[in-house]
Write an enzyme that holds these catalytic residues in place. Structure first.
Site, PDB file in Angstrom:
ATOM      1  N   MET A  29      37.596  38.987  44.210  1.00  0.00           N
ATOM      2  CA  MET A  29      36.100  39.262  44.456  1.00  0.00           C
ATOM      3  C   MET A  29      35.399  37.873  44.164  1.00  0.00           C
ATOM      4  O   MET A  29      34.295  37.857  43.626  1.00  0.00           O
ATOM      5  CB  MET A  29      35.409  40.362  44.066  1.00  0.00           C
ATOM      6  CG  MET A  29      35.941  41.689  44.678  1.00  0.00           C
ATOM      7  SD  MET A  29      34.503  42.897  44.765  1.00  0.00           S
ATOM      8  CE  MET A  29      34.556  43.466  43.230  1.00  0.00           C
ATOM      9  N   HIS A  33      39.059  33.945  36.989  1.00  0.00           N
ATOM     10  CA  HIS A  33      39.332  33.610  35.601  1.00  0.00           C
ATOM     11  C   HIS A  33      40.865  33.703  35.506  1.00  0.00           C
ATOM     12  O   HIS A  33      41.770  33.589  36.233  1.00  0.00           O
ATOM     13  CB  HIS A  33      38.849  34.665  34.855  1.00  0.00           C
ATOM     14  CG  HIS A  33      39.098  35.937  35.062  1.00  0.00           C
ATOM     15  ND1 HIS A  33      40.340  36.425  34.857  1.00  0.00           N
ATOM     16  CD2 HIS A  33      38.363  37.032  35.587  1.00  0.00           C
ATOM     17  CE1 HIS A  33      40.340  37.810  35.406  1.00  0.00           C
ATOM     18  NE2 HIS A  33      39.040  38.109  35.669  1.00  0.00           N
ATOM     19  N   GLY A  35      43.108  35.582  34.317  1.00  0.00           N
ATOM     20  CA  GLY A  35      43.687  36.867  34.792  1.00  0.00           C
ATOM     21  C   GLY A  35      44.051  36.505  36.256  1.00  0.00           C
ATOM     22  O   GLY A  35      45.405  36.824  36.693  1.00  0.00           O
ATOM     23  N   HIS A  36      43.210  36.201  37.024  1.00  0.00           N
ATOM     24  CA  HIS A  36      43.323  35.998  38.530  1.00  0.00           C
ATOM     25  C   HIS A  36      44.566  34.714  38.620  1.00  0.00           C
ATOM     26  O   HIS A  36      45.433  35.141  39.414  1.00  0.00           O
ATOM     27  CB  HIS A  36      42.200  35.526  39.332  1.00  0.00           C
ATOM     28  CG  HIS A  36      41.071  36.374  39.257  1.00  0.00           C
ATOM     29  ND1 HIS A  36      40.029  36.161  38.640  1.00  0.00           N
ATOM     30  CD2 HIS A  36      41.136  37.379  40.189  1.00  0.00           C
ATOM     31  CE1 HIS A  36      39.302  37.258  39.032  1.00  0.00           C
ATOM     32  NE2 HIS A  36      39.828  37.885  40.069  1.00  0.00           N
ATOM     33  N   GLN A  60      32.063  48.524  47.920  1.00  0.00           N
ATOM     34  CA  GLN A  60      32.704  49.388  46.798  1.00  0.00           C
ATOM     35  C   GLN A  60      31.629  49.279  45.437  1.00  0.00           C
ATOM     36  O   GLN A  60      32.201  49.884  44.515  1.00  0.00           O
ATOM     37  CB  GLN A  60      34.232  48.628  46.431  1.00  0.00           C
ATOM     38  CG  GLN A  60      33.953  47.269  45.897  1.00  0.00           C
ATOM     39  CD  GLN A  60      35.402  46.482  45.299  1.00  0.00           C
ATOM     40  OE1 GLN A  60      36.186  46.178  46.559  1.00  0.00           O
ATOM     41  NE2 GLN A  60      35.841  46.360  44.406  1.00  0.00           N
ATOM     42  N   GLU A 148      46.670  45.449  36.387  1.00  0.00           N
ATOM     43  CA  GLU A 148      46.643  46.890  35.697  1.00  0.00           C
ATOM     44  C   GLU A 148      45.711  46.807  34.954  1.00  0.00           C
ATOM     45  O   GLU A 148      45.292  48.258  34.479  1.00  0.00           O
ATOM     46  CB  GLU A 148      47.858  46.811  34.740  1.00  0.00           C
ATOM     47  CG  GLU A 148      49.302  46.859  35.415  1.00  0.00           C
ATOM     48  CD  GLU A 148      50.421  47.202  34.836  1.00  0.00           C
ATOM     49  OE1 GLU A 148      50.559  46.833  33.512  1.00  0.00           O
ATOM     50  OE2 GLU A 148      51.476  47.940  35.177  1.00  0.00           O
ATOM     51  N   LYS A 149      44.603  45.928  34.889  1.00  0.00           N
ATOM     52  CA  LYS A 149      43.273  46.451  34.319  1.00  0.00           C
ATOM     53  C   LYS A 149      42.615  47.179  35.153  1.00  0.00           C
ATOM     54  O   LYS A 149      42.305  48.255  34.648  1.00  0.00           O
ATOM     55  CB  LYS A 149      42.388  45.060  34.159  1.00  0.00           C
ATOM     56  CG  LYS A 149      40.781  45.585  33.247  1.00  0.00           C
ATOM     57  CD  LYS A 149      40.184  44.336  33.153  1.00  0.00           C
ATOM     58  CE  LYS A 149      39.513  43.845  34.491  1.00  0.00           C
ATOM     59  NZ  LYS A 149      38.378  44.693  35.015  1.00  0.00           N
TER      60      LYS A 149
HETATM   61  O1  PAF Z   1      39.965  44.214  42.264  1.00  0.00           O
HETATM   62  C1  PAF Z   1      39.171  43.675  42.805  1.00  0.00           C
HETATM   63  O2  PAF Z   1      38.746  42.373  42.523  1.00  0.00           O
HETATM   64  C2  PAF Z   1      38.762  44.183  44.173  1.00  0.00           C
HETATM   65  O3  PAF Z   1      38.629  45.504  43.978  1.00  0.00           O
HETATM   66  C3  PAF Z   1      39.473  43.963  45.338  1.00  0.00           C
HETATM   67  C4  PAF Z   1      40.809  44.355  45.278  1.00  0.00           C
HETATM   68  C5  PAF Z   1      39.546  42.609  45.488  1.00  0.00           C
HETATM   69  C6  PAF Z   1      38.923  44.763  46.822  1.00  0.00           C
HETATM   70  O4  PAF Z   1      37.590  43.916  46.773  1.00  0.00           O
END
Ligand code: PAF
Length: 280
Positions: A29, A33, A35-36, A60, A148-149
């Site tokens: 989303m 950072h 982590g990504h 969500q 896993e967070k």
């Molecule tokens: O973990 C996230 O950043 C979101 O829930 C995801 C998997 C990208 C879905 O919008």
């Protein structure tokens, strides 16, 4: 690096690749950072072509203000992705994904969706299931990477793939932490200095709870954690649960041969932080 904001253009590009090119996918989303980036690095080592999506999925979010306040930093994200040598970025807008009908599909995840995050964020996992399924249909990745967070989300996505017979391998990635232990999250940038200084208390408490787990009952560990947060003026505990990692059902009963994990959600002002830790 190629950047697409239309499904058709992305799909056109991906289908022009040789059939033996493996696609590794990291849905995000944004507000990227370290982590990504660690997920992307892992995916790069295991695939030929890396696709990252940046899409703040409205369905969500259970609270409108959380969606409004969610950090949006696309320019910066694209620079980071370019620097890490990402191959393809998908940045659709809401219309491109939802075609004017911003609602989520209802899913059954065999009960995984009713506890913890699902209990406290109504409809959250329907929103996650909807967007992840949609993105898998568009990107058709060979492997997809999830941190896993969001352990409950990870289990739910595995269930989604299994129930809907989606041919993608879900790759779990360890929690990436700041030096002081705080789990990396896009929401961390919203913390005030005071909240940021206090936030490592979450992981410190989790590690102490893990140490207590061997000798104490589950109720004793839960009571102890709740007391620690009662004494903390900055962080407000939403839940602390200990659950079997397969069913994710919070329990007070410790059984042999079951693998347990502790899960926590905490508010620092209006910023909601989650974390978890393996217990045995
Ligand atoms: O973990 C996230 O950043 C979101 O829930 C995801 C998997 C990208 C879905 O919008």
């Amino acid at each position: 690096m190629k950047v697409f904001n239309k499904n058709k253009l992305l799909q056109g590009y991906l289908s022009s690749l040789a059939t033996d090119v493996s696609i590794g996918f990291i849905p995000t989303m944004g507000a990227l950072h370290e982590g990504h980036l660690s997920l992307i690095k892992k995916a790069k080592a295991e695939n030929d072509c890396i696709v990252v999506s940046v899409f703040v999925n409205p369905t969500q979010f259970d609270k409108k203000e959380d969606l409004v306040n969610y950090p949006k930093t696309l320019e910066k994200d694209l620079k980071l992705l370019e620097a890490i040598d990402c191959n393809v970025v998908f940045t659709p807008n809401t219309d491109e994904i939802y075609k004017g009908n911003i609602t989520s599909t209802h899913f059954s995840f065999d009960g995984l969706e009713f506890v913890m995050e699902g209990e406290h964020r109504k409809g959250h996992f329907d929103g996650v299931g909807t967007i992840v399924k949609r993105l898998f249909e568009i990107v058709k990745p060979h492997k997809a990477y999830f941190g896993e967070k969001d352990f409950q989300q990870l289990q739910i996505i595995k269930k989604l793939v299994q129930k809907h017979q989606i041919t993608v391998e879900i790759v779990p990635c360890e929690i990436y932490r700041e030096k002081d232990g705080l789990a990396m999250s896009s929401r961390n940038v919203r913390l005030t200095n005071l909240q940021r200084n206090e936030a490592p208390f979450i992981f410190k408490t989790l590690t102490k709870a893990r140490d207590k787990f061997e000798k104490k009952t589950i109720s004793e560990v839960i009571d102890w954690v709740e007391k620690q947060f009662e004494k903390n003026p900055v962080l407000k505990l939403e839940y602390f649960e200990i659950a079997n990692i397969k069913t994710l059902k919070p329990t007070k009963l410790k059984e042999d041969k079951i693998i347990y994990r502790a899960f926590i959600a905490v508010f620092a002002g209006s910023v909601r932080l989650i974390d978890n830790i393996a217990l045995n």
